[in-house]
Design a protein around this motif. Structure first.
Motif, short mmCIF file in Angstrom:
data_model
loop_
_atom_site.label_atom_id
_atom_site.label_comp_id
_atom_site.label_asym_id
_atom_site.label_seq_id
_atom_site.Cartn_x
_atom_site.Cartn_y
_atom_site.Cartn_z
N ASN A 79 -3.15 10.83 -3.59
CA ASN A 79 -2.91 9.58 -4.45
C ASN A 79 -3.53 8.47 -3.60
N ARG A 80 -3.91 7.00 -3.61
CA ARG A 80 -3.24 5.57 -3.47
C ARG A 80 -3.60 4.50 -3.64
N ARG A 81 -2.86 3.99 -3.69
CA ARG A 81 -3.19 2.04 -4.48
C ARG A 81 -2.42 1.10 -3.39
N MET A 123 -2.27 -2.65 -3.20
CA MET A 123 -1.73 -3.94 -4.63
C MET A 123 -1.41 -4.89 -3.84
N ALA A 142 0.89 -1.38 -0.05
CA ALA A 142 -0.16 0.14 -0.06
C ALA A 142 0.24 1.08 -0.04
N THR A 143 0.66 2.30 -0.58
CA THR A 143 1.35 3.54 -1.20
C THR A 143 0.07 4.16 -1.01
#
Length: 139
Positions: free
Chosen positions: A116-118, A120, A74-75
């Motif tokens: 912004n978030r991600r 995976m 996660a970022t």
């Protein structure tokens, strides 16, 4: 004669010193045979190295099986901006309207927030039996 007396004196003194020091230098033999063998095994470097190699192989095997465990990454990024923006465009007129849409310099305030978030998730589905064969080879 005097030399013989000195030699006897030194020889006697040397023998007495040797036997008195030899008493202190004796090896303690009271240890049982099993304990002596255990100590020899503990002190043996080649046996210790083999134990470390076995431990290393076990850790490599566990590391191979860990590739089947799913991972989650996660970022997140946050950005805030607040500035005054000035654009200087050449003056031009639109032929139909005969009116310039931009009259030289344009200035306006520019501010905002960006986020912004991600997330995976990764998981190995099939490795072509590479991991399984590597784990078997390590056993």
């Amino acid at each position: 004669m005097e030399i013989q007396i000195k030699i006897k004196k030194y020889l006697t003194l040397s023998i007495l010193t040797f036997f008195s020091l030899a008493g202190y230098a004796k090896i303690d033999v009271s240890i049982s045979l099993e304990k002596a063998i255990e100590k020899a095994i503990e002190k043996n470097r080649s046996i210790r190295n083999k134990k470390l190699e076995i431990e290393k192989l076990n850790l490599q095997e566990k590391g191979g099986w860990n590739k089947y465990i799913p991972t989650l990454e996660a970022t997140a990024i946050y950005f805030y901006f607040d500035n005054r923006l000035t654009i200087d465009l050449p003056t031009a007129t639109i032929p139909i309207l005969n009116y310039p849409p931009v009259d030289g310099k344009i200035a306006f305030d520019n501010y905002g927030n960006l986020f912004n978030r991600r997330v995976m998730a990764k998981m190995l589905l099939f490795s072509g039996l590479q991991i399984l064969n590597a784990a078997k080879a390590l056993q």
